[in-house]
Design an enzyme around this catalytic site. Structure first.
Site, PDB file in Angstrom:
ATOM      1  N   GLU A 130       1.184  45.236   7.912  1.00  0.00           N
ATOM      2  CA  GLU A 130       1.009  44.107   8.837  1.00  0.00           C
ATOM      3  C   GLU A 130      -0.420  44.105   9.371  1.00  0.00           C
ATOM      4  O   GLU A 130      -0.711  44.812  10.360  1.00  0.00           O
ATOM      5  CB  GLU A 130       1.960  44.244  10.041  1.00  0.00           C
ATOM      6  CG  GLU A 130       3.418  44.190   9.728  1.00  0.00           C
ATOM      7  CD  GLU A 130       4.217  43.662  10.920  1.00  0.00           C
ATOM      8  OE1 GLU A 130       4.959  42.708  10.724  1.00  0.00           O
ATOM      9  OE2 GLU A 130       4.073  44.184  12.047  1.00  0.00           O
ATOM     10  N   HIS A 140       4.646  49.818  15.439  1.00  0.00           N
ATOM     11  CA  HIS A 140       4.215  48.415  15.434  1.00  0.00           C
ATOM     12  C   HIS A 140       2.913  48.299  16.228  1.00  0.00           C
ATOM     13  O   HIS A 140       2.745  48.940  17.265  1.00  0.00           O
ATOM     14  CB  HIS A 140       5.300  47.523  16.049  1.00  0.00           C
ATOM     15  CG  HIS A 140       5.061  46.070  15.775  1.00  0.00           C
ATOM     16  ND1 HIS A 140       4.092  45.337  16.433  1.00  0.00           N
ATOM     17  CD2 HIS A 140       5.630  45.221  14.881  1.00  0.00           C
ATOM     18  CE1 HIS A 140       4.093  44.101  15.950  1.00  0.00           C
ATOM     19  NE2 HIS A 140       5.010  44.004  15.015  1.00  0.00           N
TER      20      HIS A 140
HETATM   21  P1  13P Z   1       4.733  37.078  13.125  1.00  0.00           P
HETATM   22  O1  13P Z   1       5.618  36.824  11.937  1.00  0.00           O
HETATM   23  O2  13P Z   1       5.142  36.300  14.347  1.00  0.00           O
HETATM   24  O3  13P Z   1       3.293  36.945  12.792  1.00  0.00           O
HETATM   25  O4  13P Z   1       4.964  38.616  13.538  1.00  0.00           O
HETATM   26  C1  13P Z   1       4.888  39.584  12.565  1.00  0.00           C
HETATM   27  C2  13P Z   1       5.362  40.852  13.158  1.00  0.00           C
HETATM   28  O5  13P Z   1       4.730  41.397  14.037  1.00  0.00           O
HETATM   29  C3  13P Z   1       6.613  41.418  12.643  1.00  0.00           C
HETATM   30  O6  13P Z   1       6.773  42.730  13.047  1.00  0.00           O
END
Ligand code: 13P
Length: 239
Positions: free
Chosen positions: A158, A86
């Site tokens: 992401e 992450h």
């Molecule tokens: P948000 O949905 O708060 O933007 O976070 C995304 C995230 O980092 C999920 O791992």
């Protein structure tokens, strides 16, 4: 049906978790909904019948590593998935791509499904390097993995700039990135891949995101800590 993964980060108190579990009890054992709570609450989710994941895991085996959670430990409490790489962990705890690769290998050894997060910064996107960055991250994370193992890993795209900001890429940009990732997996491993999107997913943008036809689900941060919003998102992803 889309896979919905909630990453609750370090939000929610013990009392709030009890309320969350109670309100979400009607989705217990739904195989397409997976919760990754703060590690101190994992046991409560497992014993309440939820498919439960971990937000991170140690690169070391069990031993003298203060503050760490080993793969063997998370397996012993019934965790079946774990997020790795992450961007918050890469940034705040200096996780390198070699560390991510080690974690993936350890998880697969214990038959826990890794969810590998990849994504570019705003600057990298503006410079037109988003795809290169993402594919490089995947290449590094999958070093020495056979196609049979790669097949078991979920990937969450992401974009760093979309996490917690309310800003998200256009549907075309998401679709385009997901196609590139899928193409990369086919070309290099002959694996079709399960790809999630994460970054500011909420109840207001989920219908529009659901129009993208090549994503397999979502990794949801903030909105997974608000029980009614999370339930509405799950509902909207049922079809
Ligand atoms: P948000 O949905 O708060 O933007 O976070 C995304 C995230 O980092 C999920 O791992």
């Amino acid at each position: 049906m889309k896979l919905i993964v909630g990453n609750q980060k370090s939000y929610l108190s013990s009392t709030e978790i009890d309320i969350f579990i109670e309100k979400l009890s009607n989705i217990q054992r739904k195989d397409n909904v997976l919760i990754c709570p703060s590690s101190i609450y994992i046991d409560r989710f497992v014993s309440s019948g939820f498919v439960t994941g971990c937000q991170n895991v140690s690169k070391y085996k069990s031993g003298a590593y203060t503050g760490e959670l080993s793969v063997e430990q998370i397996k012993s409490v019934g965790v079946s998935f774990a997020i790795v790489g992450h961007s918050e962990v890469r940034k705040n705890f200096n996780e390198s791509i070699i560390d991510t690769n080690t974690k993936i290998i350890r998880l697969l050894d214990e038959e826990i499904v890794p969810i590998l997060c990849v994504g570019e910064s705003k600057e990298e996107r503006d410079e037109g390097r988003a795809k290169d960055i993402v594919l490089e991250q995947i290449e590094g994370a999958f070093e020495d993995l056979s196609p049979d193992l790669v097949k078991k890993v979920l990937i969450a795209y992401e974009p760093i700039w979309a996490i917690g900001t309310g800003e998200i890429p256009t549907n075309d940009d998401i679709q385009d990135m997901v196609s590139s990732i899928k193409e990369y997996l086919i070309d290099n491993y002959d694996v079709s891949g399960i790809i999630l999107y994460g970054g500011s997913v909420n109840n207001e943008n989920i219908d529009e995101l659901n129009e993208i036809d090549n994503i397999d689900g979502y990794l949801i941060g903030g909105a997974s800590t608000k029980v009614y919003e999370f339930l509405q998102i799950i509902d909207k992803c049922e079809n």
